[in-house]
Enzyme design. Sequence first.
Site, short mmCIF file in Angstrom:
data_model
loop_
_atom_site.label_atom_id
_atom_site.label_comp_id
_atom_site.label_asym_id
_atom_site.label_seq_id
_atom_site.Cartn_x
_atom_site.Cartn_y
_atom_site.Cartn_z
N ARG A 259 16.13 -25.61 0.40
CA ARG A 259 15.82 -26.12 -0.94
C ARG A 259 16.75 -27.30 -1.21
NH1 ARG A 259 20.05 -24.20 -3.93
NH2 ARG A 259 20.86 -22.15 -3.38
N HIS A 263 19.76 -23.72 -6.95
CA HIS A 263 19.04 -22.45 -6.91
C HIS A 263 18.11 -22.32 -8.11
CE1 HIS A 263 18.62 -18.04 -7.59
NE2 HIS A 263 18.38 -18.07 -6.30
N TYR A 273 28.90 -25.31 -2.54
CA TYR A 273 28.75 -24.49 -1.33
C TYR A 273 27.94 -25.16 -0.23
CZ TYR A 273 24.42 -23.30 -3.88
OH TYR A 273 23.23 -23.36 -4.57
#
Length: 360
Positions: A259, A263, A273
């Site tokens: 993606r 999120h 991250y």
Amino acid sequence: MKRTLENIENQFETFQILNEEGEIVNEDAVPELSDDDLKEIMRRMVYTRILDQRSIALNRQGRLGFYAPTAGQEASQLGSQYALEQADYILPGYRDVPQLIWQGLPLYKAFLFSKGHYVGNQMPDGLNAVSPQIIIGAQITQAAGVGIGFKKRGEEAVAITYTGDGGASQGDFYEGVNFAGALGGQNIFVVQNNQFAISVPVEKQSAAQTIAQKAVAAGIEGIQVDGMDVLAVYAVTKDARERAINGEGPTLIETLTYRYGPHTMAGDDPTRYRTEDMNDEWEKKDPIVRFRKYLESKDLWNEDEENKVIEKAKEEIKAAIKEADNTPKQKVTDLMDIMYEELPQSLKEQREEYAEKESK
């Protein structure tokens, strides 16, 4: 035991048909799709990318509520959906609204779902689906039940459900695939491994080298596929569907994808991250760019064709969000009325109170 595990893991090589340059690398596996089919798949992917961009903008304007970006996962989502029939049942996760739209959910209802409006959860006649599941992994056990129901009724249909790699770490995942395997449900379990769940890398979620190999313990078929390759995703889903309705049991499909956005739009910061190098690496695997190159090599696609799709998407999105905005706001009494066939006495009293407040 170590050798046994290694032997199992070595069986799950990534299935691919198109490489990153849009070149066929597995001629024998190319699915039988007409030129019109190929162009339609591309049209849907481009449209969905524009829908994602516009939905993010609408979310930032406060005109949408909960939204999970989909850019990068178009091949995984739409390649699998294109392999379905109208009789099949979709049990999606919250990122899987595009599959519902292309299966028949009106676009304005997709926007109403994001807004939390109950009308957005009302599936139109002919669309066999439930609303996107917010609880991670809960749809997997539900899908097992639907797939087993299809088998018991002798219906030529499958129940397909989607989750991410994080969903494959949930207990519901193991229960669902095990139950469907034990009773031979007509199921397809798609795990879209976009590498991070919310923020935890997939390698920290499980010691298994693949998610696909988890099918072994459930006694069902499992396959890992290049989730940025729409032809490969279509081919494995089509095969899984045929085997399911032929009584050969469920299939677990792991799509390796990515993606590009956060999120969800609810405050996630992927820069905390994910590295720039990783983003750059996956940008080169963009499913739309890859498929565009393939179609251009066959003289089936060009810039003018793509621009027409983009303009049509923008127009339809504008009309749909207007329709969603004009939908009467839901009231507490509405929710009470659709919850029960006959209201309990305690709620009748509450309904009267809210009706009085809403009338002012």
